[in-house]
Write a protein that holds these residues in place. Sequence first.
Motif, PDB file in Angstrom:
ATOM      1  N   ALA A   1       6.442 -13.319  -7.486  1.00 39.40           N
ATOM      2  CA  ALA A   1       5.250 -13.038  -8.249  1.00 39.40           C
ATOM      3  C   ALA A   1       5.359 -12.146  -9.448  1.00 39.40           C
ATOM      4  N   LYS A   2       4.321 -12.374 -10.408  1.00 37.66           N
ATOM      5  CA  LYS A   2       4.344 -11.414 -11.648  1.00 37.66           C
ATOM      6  C   LYS A   2       3.284 -10.281 -11.460  1.00 37.66           C
ATOM      7  N   ARG A   3       2.513 -10.578 -10.671  1.00 31.04           N
ATOM      8  CA  ARG A   3       1.310  -9.414 -10.425  1.00 31.04           C
ATOM      9  C   ARG A   3       1.020  -9.362  -8.899  1.00 31.04           C
ATOM     10  N   VAL A   4       0.681  -8.155  -8.738  1.00 36.68           N
ATOM     11  CA  VAL A   4       0.390  -7.895  -7.262  1.00 36.68           C
ATOM     12  C   VAL A   4      -1.257  -6.981  -7.615  1.00 36.68           C
ATOM     13  N   ARG A   5      -2.020  -7.325  -6.504  1.00 37.23           N
ATOM     14  CA  ARG A   5      -3.277  -6.561  -6.694  1.00 37.23           C
ATOM     15  C   ARG A   5      -3.434  -5.834  -5.188  1.00 37.23           C
ATOM     16  N   VAL A   6      -3.839  -4.682  -4.883  1.00 32.30           N
ATOM     17  CA  VAL A   6      -4.148  -3.957  -3.615  1.00 32.30           C
ATOM     18  C   VAL A   6      -5.505  -3.479  -3.598  1.00 32.30           C
ATOM     19  N   ARG A   7      -6.381  -3.976  -2.709  1.00 36.72           N
ATOM     20  CA  ARG A   7      -7.414  -3.185  -2.668  1.00 36.72           C
ATOM     21  C   ARG A   7      -7.783  -2.557  -1.273  1.00 36.72           C
ATOM     22  N   LEU A   8      -8.593  -1.516  -1.172  1.00 36.85           N
ATOM     23  CA  LEU A   8      -8.897  -0.655  -0.011  1.00 36.85           C
ATOM     24  C   LEU A   8     -10.338  -0.510   0.132  1.00 36.85           C
ATOM     25  N   GLY A   9     -10.729  -0.693   1.512  1.00 42.13           N
ATOM     26  CA  GLY A   9     -11.864  -0.316   2.020  1.00 42.13           C
ATOM     27  C   GLY A   9     -11.859   0.696   3.267  1.00 42.13           C
ATOM     28  N   ASP A  10     -12.859   1.053   3.759  1.00 36.95           N
ATOM     29  CA  ASP A  10     -12.989   2.121   4.811  1.00 36.95           C
ATOM     30  C   ASP A  10     -12.321   1.539   6.132  1.00 36.95           C
ATOM     31  N   THR A  11     -12.159   0.026   6.195  1.00 36.44           N
ATOM     32  CA  THR A  11     -11.776  -0.367   7.323  1.00 36.44           C
ATOM     33  C   THR A  11     -10.934  -1.582   7.116  1.00 36.44           C
ATOM     34  N   TRP A  12     -10.491  -1.860   5.920  1.00 42.16           N
ATOM     35  CA  TRP A  12      -9.842  -3.158   5.346  1.00 42.16           C
ATOM     36  C   TRP A  12      -8.809  -2.654   4.415  1.00 42.16           C
ATOM     37  N   LEU A  13      -7.970  -3.447   4.323  1.00 37.02           N
ATOM     38  CA  LEU A  13      -6.910  -3.586   3.142  1.00 37.02           C
ATOM     39  C   LEU A  13      -6.575  -4.871   2.732  1.00 37.02           C
ATOM     40  N   GLU A  14      -6.540  -5.170   1.314  1.00 37.64           N
ATOM     41  CA  GLU A  14      -6.018  -6.735   0.929  1.00 37.64           C
ATOM     42  C   GLU A  14      -4.948  -6.273  -0.298  1.00 37.64           C
ATOM     43  N   VAL A  15      -3.918  -7.299   0.234  1.00 39.92           N
ATOM     44  CA  VAL A  15      -2.629  -7.335  -0.643  1.00 39.92           C
ATOM     45  C   VAL A  15      -2.640  -8.720  -1.141  1.00 39.92           C
ATOM     46  N   GLU A  16      -2.749  -8.988  -2.727  1.00 42.87           N
ATOM     47  CA  GLU A  16      -2.833 -10.112  -3.179  1.00 42.87           C
ATOM     48  C   GLU A  16      -1.778 -10.414  -4.075  1.00 42.87           C
ATOM     49  N   ASP A  17      -0.751 -11.439  -4.146  1.00 40.70           N
ATOM     50  CA  ASP A  17      -0.108 -11.810  -5.355  1.00 40.70           C
ATOM     51  C   ASP A  17      -0.171 -13.036  -5.827  1.00 40.70           C
ATOM     52  N   ASP A  18       0.447 -13.321  -7.108  1.00 41.41           N
ATOM     53  CA  ASP A  18       0.167 -14.622  -7.715  1.00 41.41           C
ATOM     54  C   ASP A  18       1.588 -15.249  -7.647  1.00 41.41           C
ATOM     55  N   GLY A  19       2.458 -15.399  -6.599  1.00 48.62           N
ATOM     56  CA  GLY A  19       3.569 -15.926  -6.263  1.00 48.62           C
ATOM     57  C   GLY A  19       3.625 -17.526  -6.214  1.00 48.62           C
ATOM     58  N   THR A  20       4.519 -17.980  -5.721  1.00 46.74           N
ATOM     59  CA  THR A  20       4.783 -19.474  -5.492  1.00 46.74           C
ATOM     60  C   THR A  20       4.572 -19.816  -4.256  1.00 46.74           C
ATOM     61  N   ALA A  21       4.187 -19.041  -3.404  1.00 45.26           N
ATOM     62  CA  ALA A  21       4.087 -19.470  -1.899  1.00 45.26           C
ATOM     63  C   ALA A  21       2.793 -20.321  -1.722  1.00 45.26           C
ATOM     64  N   THR A  22       3.388 -21.592  -1.062  1.00 45.09           N
ATOM     65  CA  THR A  22       2.199 -22.770  -0.675  1.00 45.09           C
ATOM     66  C   THR A  22       1.869 -22.741   0.930  1.00 45.09           C
ATOM     67  N   ASP A  23       2.782 -21.911   1.564  1.00 41.04           N
ATOM     68  CA  ASP A  23       2.207 -21.962   2.909  1.00 41.04           C
ATOM     69  C   ASP A  23       2.689 -20.580   3.582  1.00 41.04           C
ATOM     70  N   VAL A  24       2.384 -20.328   4.901  1.00 38.51           N
ATOM     71  CA  VAL A  24       2.487 -18.786   5.427  1.00 38.51           C
ATOM     72  C   VAL A  24       3.529 -19.399   6.583  1.00 38.51           C
ATOM     73  N   VAL A  25       4.761 -18.438   6.473  1.00 32.75           N
ATOM     74  CA  VAL A  25       5.652 -18.450   7.649  1.00 32.75           C
ATOM     75  C   VAL A  25       5.429 -17.192   8.358  1.00 32.75           C
TER      76      VAL A  25
END
Length: 397
Positions: free
Chosen positions: A317-341
């Motif tokens: 990836a070239k960019r990663v974004r992290v977002r936080l909430g009171d009961t949640w967390l998200e980590v998002e990247d713009d990499g080359t992955a096309t499936d979840v292992v």
Amino acid sequence: MAKRRFGLDNREAWWGEPIPDPEHKGPGSWRWPIIAVGFLLPFLVPVARSLLAGPEVTVEAVLTGVVVGTYSLCYLGFPFVSGRNRRVKLAFGIGMNVLGVLALASTSASGFVLLYGTAVVVFLVPPAWSVIIDLSALAIGAVILLVQGRFLADYGDLITVGSITLAMFFMGNLVRAVRRLERANEEIATLAVANERERLARDLHDLLGHSLTTITVKAGLARRVLESAGDIPRAVEEIREVESLTRSALSDVRATVSANREVSLSAELVGARAALRAAEIDADLPHAVDNVRPEFQPTFGYVLREAVTNVLRHSGAKRVRVRLGDTWLEVEDDGTATDVVAGNGLRGLTERLAAIGGTVRTSVRPGGGLLVRAEVALPAPSPATPAVRAEPAGGLA
């Protein structure tokens, strides 16, 4: 998890197979035959004397001798049967009580002769079967004494046999309950060891995976700086950070082994920022974690650590974004992955979130890359009870 019971308050305890004693020495032990002979002598001596007192040997005397001898041998050898399956033990217990009833009917022995069979059954078969067999033997014995006209003289012996058998019944079931408790304690100890191993493996995976990945990235950065620009001060600074990371990792390993390590979400954000910067990945990270509930921050720290480690290792990836909430967390990247292992890291995160009633989901973004979302569902608030206004005793003014 089902509640385990150890007494006679459930069907399994009444009809279940008795738990064998792991310390039982088996039929090779010499103690039981000696003790059993001592118990049998008060029965065998009078019977043998009466059989041998006759002027001649009769078929009836021979059959009586066979019944008495077989009954005595069964009592001597019942430890040989204790390790067999339920059918064998049940057949042995029934057969021994039948022999006891026949011995009572064919000799002048008192009702005490039934005790050998009723006592053996208590320790061989499940409690429900021992109650059925022993009560049947005592009832048939009472009928035999009535028919022979000896009931008034010997009914006290039957009562004594019933009392002793009842005491042995409770003693036998106490032994079974203790054995079940010992088995349960062994299972608990085994599960505790397995859980501790899983915890240690999960924590070391999360810890060393991130630390070693960050060290590798920073060491590679220092090498590239020296090879390309020869910027020694910057390379030295990166090496110093690598040294600091190794010391921190060593301290974390020691704390993990002693189960005293705590993860800080804010510290993980700082570490993620440094690691992503060293890997030349643009990081869009929050500057504070105040909006996250404090009880969820340690678990979300593990999620952030694992997600950033996977970005550094596999994503491209070239960019990663992290977002936080009171009961949640998200980590998002713009990499080359096309499936979840699903690897060890994702399984470990799933276990951590499940422990606090949460879930972790990993999905593929439409343009490539992964989105990791960890969320904890809060229990629904209970409906508020409407307030009732108290009025004076005299009513409204």
